[in-house]
Each structure stands twice: as C-alpha cells, then as structure tokens.
Design an enzyme around this catalytic site. Structure first.
Site, mmCIF file in Angstrom:
data_model
loop_
_atom_site.group_PDB
_atom_site.id
_atom_site.type_symbol
_atom_site.label_atom_id
_atom_site.label_comp_id
_atom_site.label_asym_id
_atom_site.label_seq_id
_atom_site.Cartn_x
_atom_site.Cartn_y
_atom_site.Cartn_z
ATOM 1 N N LYS A 172 -44.429 -34.204 6.738
ATOM 2 C CA LYS A 172 -45.251 -33.867 7.907
ATOM 3 C C LYS A 172 -46.737 -33.869 7.580
ATOM 4 C CE LYS A 172 -42.121 -31.517 11.017
ATOM 5 N NZ LYS A 172 -40.818 -31.554 10.322
ATOM 6 N N GLU A 199 -47.767 -27.861 19.064
ATOM 7 C CA GLU A 199 -46.613 -27.017 19.356
ATOM 8 C C GLU A 199 -45.628 -27.189 18.214
ATOM 9 O OE1 GLU A 199 -44.487 -29.690 19.566
ATOM 10 O OE2 GLU A 199 -46.051 -30.883 20.525
ATOM 11 N N SER A 251 -37.103 -36.361 2.911
ATOM 12 C CA SER A 251 -38.261 -36.011 3.754
ATOM 13 C C SER A 251 -38.844 -34.646 3.433
ATOM 14 C CB SER A 251 -37.854 -36.062 5.221
ATOM 15 O OG SER A 251 -36.736 -35.223 5.468
HETATM 16 C C1 LIG Z 1 -39.584 -32.052 10.799
HETATM 17 C C2 LIG Z 1 -38.720 -32.604 9.769
HETATM 18 C C3 LIG Z 1 -37.861 -33.690 10.015
HETATM 19 C C4 LIG Z 1 -37.670 -34.319 11.366
HETATM 20 O O1 LIG Z 1 -38.771 -34.995 11.878
HETATM 21 P P1 LIG Z 1 -38.884 -36.580 11.912
HETATM 22 O O2 LIG Z 1 -40.061 -36.795 12.799
HETATM 23 O O3 LIG Z 1 -37.625 -37.127 12.475
HETATM 24 O O4 LIG Z 1 -39.124 -37.042 10.524
HETATM 25 C C5 LIG Z 1 -37.127 -34.209 8.947
HETATM 26 N N1 LIG Z 1 -37.205 -33.673 7.721
HETATM 27 C C6 LIG Z 1 -38.003 -32.625 7.449
HETATM 28 C C7 LIG Z 1 -38.032 -32.076 6.061
HETATM 29 C C8 LIG Z 1 -38.792 -32.051 8.461
HETATM 30 O O5 LIG Z 1 -39.565 -31.002 8.165
#
Ligand SMILES: *Cc1c(COP(=O)(O)O)cnc(C)c1O
Length: 419
Positions: A93, A115, A384
């Site tokens: 993010k 938000e 992610s």
């Molecule tokens: C917020 C989040 C997601 C989901 O958001 P995407 O926009 O689909 O990437 C996925 N993994 C993590 C670790 C997150 O914090």
C-alpha cells in the site's frame, strides 16, 4: 505493451468497464487530477523521483525469495515469492500512497483525505502525510474504529485525524460516502487518496501505474535468479492493486499464466464471501464512481461480504480486471477462510514467513495447484503484506488460546489500575 492499450479508445474505459460516475461538482477536480496525472506519467523525472523515494524510504527494490522447503514438501513446481511485505508499513500500500503524495505536491494541495475499512490504507496514508507535511483526515466507520484500534492508534500518533462515521452500518461503505462529501466541500485544497485500483478514472490507471513497480522489479529479478520467466503468478485480489501491480510485468508474455485469488470466505453458495469473479456471483453495475462487477442483488443493492482478511472484503473489483477476465488474460480462483488458516500455518512452519491474511489467499491457491505442476516449472507469488503487524487479527483467526488469556490478563490489569 501498456495495459492501457487494451482500453477501447474511450478515455478511462477497459472494454465497457471503468469510467467516471461522479456528481457534477467534482468534474473540474477530477479533470485537474487527470491532467496532472498525465503530465506525471509522461515525465521520466517523475518516475525516477518516485523510485528514488521508495528506495530511500521504503526499502525497494524488495527481493524475490525461493521457498525450497515448501516446494519440495508439495512435490511440484518451484515456488518463489516477491517480498512486498518488506516495505515500510508492511505492505504494497505504501507504493501507491507515496506516489499520490508526490502527485499531490505537484497539484499544490496541502490536505489529504482517505477512507479505510481495516485501517491498513489509513495507516499508510497517515505515514505519507507525516512525511510530506500534509494535513490528514481519515474516514472510518465507527464499528471499524472500535474493532481496529491498533491501526487507529498508529494513524493518530502519526498525526492524522481519524473520523468515526456514525451513518448507516458504520463500516467502509459509509466511510466512502462521508469521504466523498468532504472532497466535494474541500476539493480546492484537498486530494482524495484512493487506496486501490478502483473508483472513478483516473484512479484505476493511476494506482495501477504506481503499483507496476512490483512487476517491473519482479520480472528482472526472476530472470536473474532462474534464467526464465515464471509459468504462473499468483496474487490476492481485494480491490486489485497488488495483483495488477505484479501482473503488469508479464502481461505480454503469452506463456505466463496470471491467477487472481479472491476471498472465498465460507465457500461457494454461502453468500459469505467476496469472490466476485471466481464464484461468478457478481453482476455489472455502477457504484462508487465507476462501472465494474459488484456483489449486488437484482435491485442493485450491495450485498454483505465476508472474508477472514479485512483487505479482501470488498464488493467491487478493479475495472481493468473485469476486462482482462472477460478476455481470458487472468484466471480467477478463491480460497476459503479455512484453507487460508491451514496455508498460513504451513508457510510459517516451513519457511519462517508470516504473510498477511490477504496474501495467504494467493499462497493457498498456489499450494493447491503446485503439486500438479512439474519440478522444473516456476510459480511466483506476490507477498503483498506481512502478518506480524496484524497479530490481533491473526491470533483471532487461528483461535490462539494463550493469546486470549494474555488479552484477558491485560484487561484485568487495566481494570485494577483504574480502581
Ligand atoms: C489492502 C491489502 C490487500 C488488498 O488490496 P489490493 O488493492 O487488492 O492489493 C492485499 N494485501 C494486503 C497485505 C493488503 O494490506
């Protein structure tokens, strides 16, 4: 090829998906944003500054790690992981918010609003605002504020004002409405930092562009490590920003299969999930400023969604994915809450990695399919985010008894101190 060459020639559309569906008062603001974004995208200095910022502030490039224990345990493909969990604030993010911070500077705006549901995007935005010296307001449903105290704690300590929204069901949808209202009133000096590749154009394109840094790095790294491209890439899909981020490095490679992993929640037919495409439960509609597949009823009212991972618990999906899915360029799968818990235990024990619950959906799908692949085939998973920062959620998910008694003891201790 830029993914935006897939678009129909209509600005901001991918096939029939995307677009700008906003109240007329916001048209000038969104035009101004689009104009500024086009300038930034065409300016190589902007991208260089963005990369430098992430290198110095967030630890990029994040590495690619081989998982030999898990690979041989499953007895199929070799599994590699792109480590976006190693970013500052613990997930991908930060890429998007730092990019929008630079853009906000160009726009000459001094205030940012956002938000957040689980608080992860709010936390990243508050971090960016502190670094850039922006005034920062985070809208969050009152119910979410109550259940996500650790993230609220950090947002407030980073200098953001967290506004607990009391309307409706007091969750993400209500926070989005309230944030929009703020934007309408304060658009001259305020930028709305959208957290995923959804919403009105240019947000899907802009967020995807910032997140493409993941795929650009990953392609180079996997080629250097194994001398060939991966056979399959798995990424979890909430709004769809980390997935489109890594996929963009490989969209032109016919032999690389791209797999988006959604939240299967309690499973097919349960009505307690957020698998919009994998379970074929969603239909095309317009909401929250854009056109895509939404989990909605026949009257167009949004359904309740559920996931063990707060970040995947969302009704809509990146409009670019709606199009790529239709074109058979991305396959969608879902992992259930139960499969995610099992996968998380396995990954922690076998490799010493703690993926976020969101990310673990991508692992769960890969774990299912790896044994059917050959030993010389390559899987790449986008990690992610990391799970250690979400100890409250993960301990709950794994139903850890020792953790529960620890929390109870803490509560007792506070009660004693009060008396
Ligand atoms: C917020 C989040 C997601 C989901 O958001 P995407 O926009 O689909 O990437 C996925 N993994 C993590 C670790 C997150 O914090």
């Amino acid at each position: 090829m830029d993914i935006f060459d897939f678009s129909s020639g209509r600005e901001g559309y991918y096939g029939q998906y995307g677009g700008v569906f906003l109240p007329e008062v916001l048209h000038n603001t969104i035009e101004e944003l689009l104009h500024c974004f086009r300038e930034c995208k065409e300016d190589p200095d902007f991208w260089r500054e963005y990369v430098r910022l992430l290198q110095n502030y967030s630890g990029r490039p994040t590495p690619v790690t081989h998982l030999p224990n898990l690979s041989s345990h499953l007895g199929g493909a070799q599994i590699y992981v792109k480590r976006d969990d190693l970013n500052h604030t613990g997930s991908h993010k930060i890429n998007n918010v730092m990019g929008q911070g630079l853009l906000c500077q160009r726009l000459g705006k001094k205030k940012v609003i956002a938000e957040t549901g689980a608080g992860q995007h709010g936390y990243a935005t508050a971090t960016m605002a502190a670094r850039f010296g922006f005034d920062c307001k985070i809208y969050m449903g009152a119910v979410d504020v109550a259940r996500q105290r650790p993230n609220v704690f950090w947002m407030e300590n980073l200098g953001a004002e967290v506004i607990a929204v009391q309307d409706g069901q007091k969750t993400l949808k209500d926070a989005i409405n309230e944030c929009m209202r703020d934007w309408v009133l304060n658009m001259t000096d305020t930028h709305y930092v959208l957290g995923t590749a959804c919403g009105p154009h240019p947000f899907p394109e802009m967020v995807s562009w910032f997140q493409s840094i993941i795929g650009i790095e990953a392609r180079e790294q996997i080629l250097a490590l194994v001398g060939k491209l991966p056979d399959r890439i798995y990424a979890c899909v909430g709004g769809g920003s980390n997935a489109i981020g890594i996929f963009q490095g490989f969209l032109n490679d016919e032999n690389v299969e791209l797999v988006g992993c959604e939240a299967g929640g309690l499973g097919v037919g349960s009505n307690m999930h957020a698998a919009r495409l994998a379970y074929n439960d969603a239909s095309v509609g317009v909401a929250q400023g854009y056109k895509t597949y939404f989990l909605q009823n026949q009257q167009g009212n949004m359904l309740e969604t559920h996931s063990i991972a707060a970040g995947l618990d969302y009704i809509g999906i990146n409009p670019i994915f709606s199009y790529l899915w239709e074109q058979d360029k991305v396959r969608f799968e879902a992992a259930t809450d139960l499969e995610v818990k099992e996968a998380l235990r396995l990954i922690m024990r076998m490799e010493g990695l703690i993926p976020a619950l969101e990310t673990t959906h991508a692992f769960a799908s890969a774990i299912k399919e790896a044994p059917t692949m050959a030993a010389d085939q390559i899987i790449l998973i986008n990690q992610s985010g990391r799970g250690d920062k979400d100890i409250f959620m993960i301990a709950d998910a794994l139903d850890d008894q020792q953790w529960k008694s620890f929390i109870k003891d803490k509560a007792t201790q506070y009660r004693l101190e009060e008396n």
